[in-house]
Structures are given as C-alpha cells and as structure tokens.
Motif scaffolding. Structure first.
Motif, PDB file in Angstrom:
ATOM      1  N   GLY A 141       0.782  -1.224   0.000  1.00 19.31           N
ATOM      2  CA  GLY A 141       0.000   0.000   0.000  1.00 19.31           C
ATOM      3  C   GLY A 141       0.811   1.270   0.000  1.00 19.31           C
ATOM      4  O   GLY A 141       0.253   2.356   0.151  1.00 19.31           O
ATOM      5  N   ILE A 142       2.124   1.188  -0.177  1.00 22.09           N
ATOM      6  CA  ILE A 142       2.973   2.371  -0.133  1.00 22.09           C
ATOM      7  C   ILE A 142       2.889   3.174  -1.424  1.00 22.09           C
ATOM      8  O   ILE A 142       3.190   4.365  -1.458  1.00 22.09           O
ATOM      9  CB  ILE A 142       4.436   1.969   0.168  1.00 22.09           C
ATOM     10  CG1 ILE A 142       5.201   3.133   0.804  1.00 22.09           C
ATOM     11  CG2 ILE A 142       5.130   1.476  -1.076  1.00 22.09           C
ATOM     12  CD1 ILE A 142       4.765   3.482   2.172  1.00 22.09           C
ATOM     13  N   GLY A 143       2.484   2.524  -2.534  1.00 19.69           N
ATOM     14  CA  GLY A 143       2.336   3.238  -3.801  1.00 19.69           C
ATOM     15  C   GLY A 143       3.239   2.740  -4.914  1.00 19.69           C
ATOM     16  O   GLY A 143       3.461   3.450  -5.902  1.00 19.69           O
ATOM     17  N   LYS A 144       3.755   1.510  -4.806  1.00 21.68           N
ATOM     18  CA  LYS A 144       4.653   0.976  -5.831  1.00 21.68           C
ATOM     19  C   LYS A 144       3.941   0.830  -7.168  1.00 21.68           C
ATOM     20  O   LYS A 144       4.441   1.284  -8.210  1.00 21.68           O
ATOM     21  CB  LYS A 144       5.205  -0.385  -5.392  1.00 21.68           C
ATOM     22  CG  LYS A 144       5.952  -0.380  -4.070  1.00 21.68           C
ATOM     23  CD  LYS A 144       6.529  -1.735  -3.750  1.00 21.68           C
ATOM     24  CE  LYS A 144       5.477  -2.808  -3.581  1.00 21.68           C
ATOM     25  NZ  LYS A 144       4.592  -2.572  -2.415  1.00 21.68           N
ATOM     26  N   LEU A 178       4.620   2.970 -10.757  1.00 16.88           N
ATOM     27  CA  LEU A 178       5.003   2.305 -12.002  1.00 16.88           C
ATOM     28  C   LEU A 178       3.917   2.428 -13.069  1.00 16.88           C
ATOM     29  O   LEU A 178       4.221   2.447 -14.269  1.00 16.88           O
ATOM     30  CB  LEU A 178       5.315   0.832 -11.733  1.00 16.88           C
ATOM     31  CG  LEU A 178       6.589   0.579 -10.918  1.00 16.88           C
ATOM     32  CD1 LEU A 178       6.807  -0.908 -10.712  1.00 16.88           C
ATOM     33  CD2 LEU A 178       7.800   1.196 -11.608  1.00 16.88           C
ATOM     34  N   THR A 179       2.653   2.513 -12.665  1.00 13.61           N
ATOM     35  CA  THR A 179       1.585   2.741 -13.640  1.00 13.61           C
ATOM     36  C   THR A 179       1.735   4.098 -14.304  1.00 13.61           C
ATOM     37  O   THR A 179       1.562   4.237 -15.523  1.00 13.61           O
ATOM     38  CB  THR A 179       0.208   2.620 -12.962  1.00 13.61           C
ATOM     39  OG1 THR A 179       0.079   1.332 -12.368  1.00 13.61           O
ATOM     40  CG2 THR A 179      -0.906   2.811 -13.981  1.00 13.61           C
ATOM     41  N   GLN A 180       2.074   5.125 -13.521  1.00 14.11           N
ATOM     42  CA  GLN A 180       2.286   6.456 -14.088  1.00 14.11           C
ATOM     43  C   GLN A 180       3.487   6.462 -15.040  1.00 14.11           C
ATOM     44  O   GLN A 180       3.437   7.054 -16.121  1.00 14.11           O
ATOM     45  CB  GLN A 180       2.510   7.470 -12.970  1.00 14.11           C
ATOM     46  CG  GLN A 180       1.287   7.743 -12.117  1.00 14.11           C
ATOM     47  CD  GLN A 180       1.564   8.764 -11.032  1.00 14.11           C
ATOM     48  OE1 GLN A 180       1.250   8.549  -9.866  1.00 14.11           O
ATOM     49  NE2 GLN A 180       2.153   9.888 -11.380  1.00 14.11           N
ATOM     50  N   TYR A 205      14.112   1.349  -2.897  1.00 14.80           N
ATOM     51  CA  TYR A 205      13.169   1.141  -1.797  1.00 14.80           C
ATOM     52  C   TYR A 205      12.239   2.347  -1.732  1.00 14.80           C
ATOM     53  O   TYR A 205      12.691   3.493  -1.689  1.00 14.80           O
ATOM     54  CB  TYR A 205      13.908   0.983  -0.465  1.00 14.80           C
ATOM     55  CG  TYR A 205      14.442  -0.404  -0.208  1.00 14.80           C
ATOM     56  CD1 TYR A 205      13.711  -1.328   0.530  1.00 14.80           C
ATOM     57  CD2 TYR A 205      15.688  -0.784  -0.704  1.00 14.80           C
ATOM     58  CE1 TYR A 205      14.203  -2.597   0.768  1.00 14.80           C
ATOM     59  CE2 TYR A 205      16.194  -2.056  -0.466  1.00 14.80           C
ATOM     60  CZ  TYR A 205      15.445  -2.954   0.273  1.00 14.80           C
ATOM     61  OH  TYR A 205      15.941  -4.214   0.508  1.00 14.80           O
ATOM     62  N   PHE A 206      10.937   2.059  -1.724  1.00 12.08           N
ATOM     63  CA  PHE A 206       9.916   3.093  -1.599  1.00 12.08           C
ATOM     64  C   PHE A 206       9.449   3.073  -0.149  1.00 12.08           C
ATOM     65  O   PHE A 206       8.854   2.081   0.305  1.00 12.08           O
ATOM     66  CB  PHE A 206       8.769   2.811  -2.562  1.00 12.08           C
ATOM     67  CG  PHE A 206       8.024   4.037  -3.010  1.00 12.08           C
ATOM     68  CD1 PHE A 206       8.654   5.258  -3.145  1.00 12.08           C
ATOM     69  CD2 PHE A 206       6.676   3.970  -3.335  1.00 12.08           C
ATOM     70  CE1 PHE A 206       7.980   6.385  -3.568  1.00 12.08           C
ATOM     71  CE2 PHE A 206       5.988   5.091  -3.775  1.00 12.08           C
ATOM     72  CZ  PHE A 206       6.646   6.301  -3.885  1.00 12.08           C
ATOM     73  N   MET A 247       1.939  11.731  -2.168  1.00 12.62           N
ATOM     74  CA  MET A 247       0.767  11.011  -2.654  1.00 12.62           C
ATOM     75  C   MET A 247      -0.431  11.962  -2.683  1.00 12.62           C
ATOM     76  O   MET A 247      -0.811  12.522  -1.657  1.00 12.62           O
ATOM     77  CB  MET A 247       0.463   9.818  -1.745  1.00 12.62           C
ATOM     78  CG  MET A 247       1.526   8.746  -1.777  1.00 12.62           C
ATOM     79  SD  MET A 247       1.661   7.930  -3.385  1.00 12.62           S
ATOM     80  CE  MET A 247       0.078   7.116  -3.482  1.00 12.62           C
ATOM     81  N   THR A 248      -0.996  12.148  -3.863  1.00 10.73           N
ATOM     82  CA  THR A 248      -2.147  13.029  -4.042  1.00 10.73           C
ATOM     83  C   THR A 248      -3.282  12.263  -4.711  1.00 10.73           C
ATOM     84  O   THR A 248      -3.140  11.082  -5.054  1.00 10.73           O
ATOM     85  CB  THR A 248      -1.764  14.252  -4.896  1.00 10.73           C
ATOM     86  OG1 THR A 248      -1.409  13.806  -6.217  1.00 10.73           O
ATOM     87  CG2 THR A 248      -0.576  14.993  -4.286  1.00 10.73           C
ATOM     88  N   ASP A 249      -4.394  12.932  -4.912  1.00 12.68           N
ATOM     89  CA  ASP A 249      -5.528  12.295  -5.587  1.00 12.68           C
ATOM     90  C   ASP A 249      -5.205  11.961  -7.038  1.00 12.68           C
ATOM     91  O   ASP A 249      -5.799  11.049  -7.615  1.00 12.68           O
ATOM     92  CB  ASP A 249      -6.748  13.223  -5.537  1.00 12.68           C
ATOM     93  CG  ASP A 249      -7.249  13.423  -4.117  1.00 12.68           C
ATOM     94  OD1 ASP A 249      -6.960  12.552  -3.277  1.00 12.68           O
ATOM     95  OD2 ASP A 249      -7.898  14.445  -3.854  1.00 12.68           O
TER      96      ASP A 249
END
Length: 455
Positions: free
Chosen positions: A100-103, A107-109, A235-236, A265-267
C-alpha cells in the motif's frame, strides 16, 4: 527443437547437502528451513560437443571503447534523479516497499508516460486487468501504447515481449516458471525467474521494472541473489498515514547509490517534491529546545534536514537510546563524547533522536548537528532557527573536516540561513561565502556548545 527435460533437487543453503525431496531439517548440518529447490543440469555433454575456448581474448582496458548509455525520461523528475539521470535501456530495476505504499501507482504512471512513444507491457500478476484499468482512470492516465496482461507464468510472459521496449512485472513473487515444481514466491522460483528476466533484458535490450515484496523486517523477500542480479534496487519508504514518500537507491550500476527522491501522494497519483523545506524542516524550529538543522548530502544533492532530540530523566536502571534515521552505535558514541569531553551528564537520561521526514542520515557530517541538538535538549536552550551545523566528531571531541563543505554552505545561503558552524579545517574552501552568511569555524565539540549556548 524438443525442450530439454530438467529435473530438480533440494540443496541446503548452509552446507550444500542435497536431497531428492524437501526436508524441514537438513540431515547433514541440522539447520531448519534451509532446503531450497534447484534445477539439476542435464547430463554432461560428450567431450566432442563441448565448446572449445582459446586464449588471447582478453583486451587491455585502454583498448576497450567507451559505451555511452542512452537514458529515457520516466516523466517524473525525482525518479530520474534517483536512477542517475533517466532509465537505461536493457536494465533491470527492482522496486521494493511495504504493501500500500504506492509501488504499483508509481510504475503505472511511468508506464503510461513511456507508452506515449514506445510499446510498454504491464504484467499484472496480482491484479486483474480491470483493476489496473480502474487505477489508470483514477489517475487520468490513458495511452494506446500500453499493453496489459494478467499472467503469472514466465513462459507466457516471454511470448508477449515481441516489440516491447519496457516491461513492468508486478510482482516477482507472483511469477513462476514450469522448470520448478515449487510454488510461486519460493526462494527457488524467485531466483530462477529473476535470472531468466536478466537474460531476456540483456539479449533483447528490454528494460524491466520489477516489483518486489518486503518482509516484516523491511528487507526484500526472497534470496539475496535477487538484488545481486538487478542493475538498480530501489526502496519506496514512508508511512501509509502520511502523504510524503521517500525513494531510496541502495544499488545502482548506472548512478549514485545514495540518491534520494521525495514524493507526495495526491488524488492524481505520485507527484515529485522539489521544495524539501516543508518535508525535512518543521515550522516551529527554534522555538523549543532539542532541534538543530544540518545540510545533508544525499547523492548529488544537498538538503537541509532538521534533527530533533528529547532528553528525559530515566525511570529505569538503564537509560534508553532510541534513534530514528541515525545509526544507534553512532548515537551512543556521540553521547559518550558529550559526557567525557563536554561535561554533559547524559548517563542518567533517556535519549530520543529523530531525523525529520523519515530520511536516514548515515554520513559522518551530521555528527556535530546531533551533538548540538542533544546539548540543546539537555541545557533547555533552543538553537536559532537560522543556524545550521555540520561536521564529523571524533572520540577526542575534535571536529574533523568533511566532504562537500562548499556545497553545504551554498545550500544554507540559498535557504536563507544567517549562521553556519563548520569544521575549522574546511574554512579555506568556504571563505568566499563570508559576505553572504556568518561562518564560524569549530575545532572541538565543546567550542560548538560555547558558541551556541553561552554567548
């Protein structure tokens, strides 16, 4: 051509003993959970079929031509900085972090940006394609050059790589190869899949972004060889309750290993942060005792970081030392120096130290700032908010010279600081900033305390 049939066996990672089946305890050395499944090479080739090697292939280093690596922008400046200036073609990048950290979001972006001009394959081994589509819509991402597949077998993934320049594997622990009978995520599967991806990347010049799970201790799950195979290991880090994230490079064959990237991390997804003052500096610094600012060098950049300390009378027999972002052994050493060389009786106090923003300060140049923060907390006198401190402290209390001194003072000038305490042996290199900021040379740690608190 018929595929060569392979067999497997279980090998002890401690003593090398083999067994045809898995055993919980090695019969040779007696260690538990050390048996790992490995592929057994086919029968040795006949002598006539062996490859013949001849001498004279080695070349002098001066005779080897220099190869310049072309780099591609990921669309996120902080990510490019951590990689050393951009993505290198045919490299393997391993990204690890807590759940849930945003990995996957990061990578999608990146995949969506790269797919605007190149063919990108996103292998979603843990999520369905519709879930990935939902994330892309939430982030307002769309591109015709981004292909998505839900596949866990490595052989099936390899068949989809025709014409692909960038590939995301999410995650390596969910991918398996038919050559091994063990389940996906096992030590043998992770090692073999990573080795195959490495051969594909180097032979076909495909860049792989590989997501790796971490253990509860924070290390990447799987064998250590997974990190050895990779060209770059990232490492994220960060807390799920906070918006800021830190991307740290622990291995990079194409750049500096101490680079750090800051994200929010934003919307609309992960956004690079270029102004670090709101992350590593508190608004109330200078109002309370126990804090000090130091210009920390991380890779190719310098950023001001606030070190906060708390000193309280211990209620136990042995005082506690709890650092966050500072090495524990280094903290104990500095406390001993302050007691012996500076006369601060910290032996009966609990000491807590925290580097703001979750950053880790491993360089010796932050020693003097830690001492200043501890002295401030002990004496109850705050350090001026526009004063910065840096320098290495020896066991004799001497403040030793540090590297990048000129760059650190320049960063303090840029951030509007009015005074900086530097090692006396670095004064010559920063003399040109004397008209822009007050520079105080420090030779011993007790001199720093007198300058800050006894003027």
């Amino acid at each position: 051509m018929a595929k060569t049939k392979t067999t497997t066996e279980f090998v002890c990672g401690e003593c090398g003993a083999t067994s045809p089946r898995w055993l919980g305890r090695c019969p040779a050395c007696g260690k538990f959970n050390t048996m790992v499944e490995e592929i057994v090479s086919p029968a040795e080739k006949p002598a006539a079929a062996k490859k013949q090697f001849t001498g004279g292939r080695a070349k002098p280093l001066n005779a080897i031509s220099y190869e310049k690596y072309d780099r591609t922008s990921s669309g996120i400046s902080e990510f490019d900085n951590v990689l050393g200036g951009g993505i290198v073609k045919g490299s393997l990048v391993l990204l690890g972090g807590d759940p849930g950290i945003g990995k996957s979001t990061l990578l999608t972006q990146i995949a969506a940006h790269l797919s605007q001009s190149r063919k990108v394959l996103y292998v979603s081994a843990e999520e369905s394609c519709s879930q990935l589509k939902m994330r892309a819509q939430r982030l307002n991402l769309s591109s015709d050059g981004m292909f998505v597949i839900n596949e866990t077998c490595l052989d099936g993934i390899e068949n989809e790589l025709d014409g692909v320049e960038f590939c995301v594997i999410d995650s390596i622990q969910a991918v398996y190869t038919d050559d091994l009978s063990s389940s996906a995520g096992s030590v043998g599967q992770v090692r073999e899949c990573a080795a195959k991806l490495m051969r594909i990347a180097k032979s076909r010049e495909i860049t792989f972004f590989i997501v790796g799970h971490v253990t509860k201790e924070g290390a990447l799950a799987g064998p250590k060889v997974l990190e050895h195979i990779m060209d770059t290991v990232l490492y994220f880090e960060g807390e799920n309750q906070e918006n800021f994230r830190i991307l740290r490079a622990v291995k990079n064959r194409f750049g500096n290993v101490s680079e750090v990237g800051v994200f929010e991390m934003t919307d609309s997804g992960v956004v690079a942060v270029t102004d670090y003052s709101g992350v590593f500096l508190s608004e109330s610094r200078g109002e309370e005792s126990g804090s000090c600012v130091t210009p920390a060098q991380t890779g190719a950049r310098c950023m001001n970081v606030e070190i906060q300390t708390l000193v309280t009378k211990t209620t136990f027999g042995q005082p506690r030392r709890m650092p966050l972002g500072i090495d524990y052994n280094k903290l104990v050493l500095l406390i001993a120096v302050l007691e012996k060389r500076c006369g601060l009786a910290l032996g009966s106090y609990d000491v807590y130290v925290n580097a703001m923003g979750g950053i880790k300060l491993n360089e010796p140049a932050c020693d003097l700032a830690v001492c200043a923060a501890l002295a401030s907390a002990y004496l109850g006198v705050p350090v001026d908010k526009y004063t910065a401190v840096f320098g290495e402290v020896g066991l004799t209390g001497e403040v030793r010279a540090v590297s990048y001194c000129e760059k650190r003072v320049a960063e303090c000038v840029k951030m509007g600081f009015k005074k900086v305490l530097v090692p006396a042996k670095n004064m010559k290199s920063v003399a040109k900033y004397a008209d822009k900021i007050k520079i105080v040379p420090i030779l011993y740690a007790n001199t720093m305390i007198k300058n800050l608190f006894k003027e």
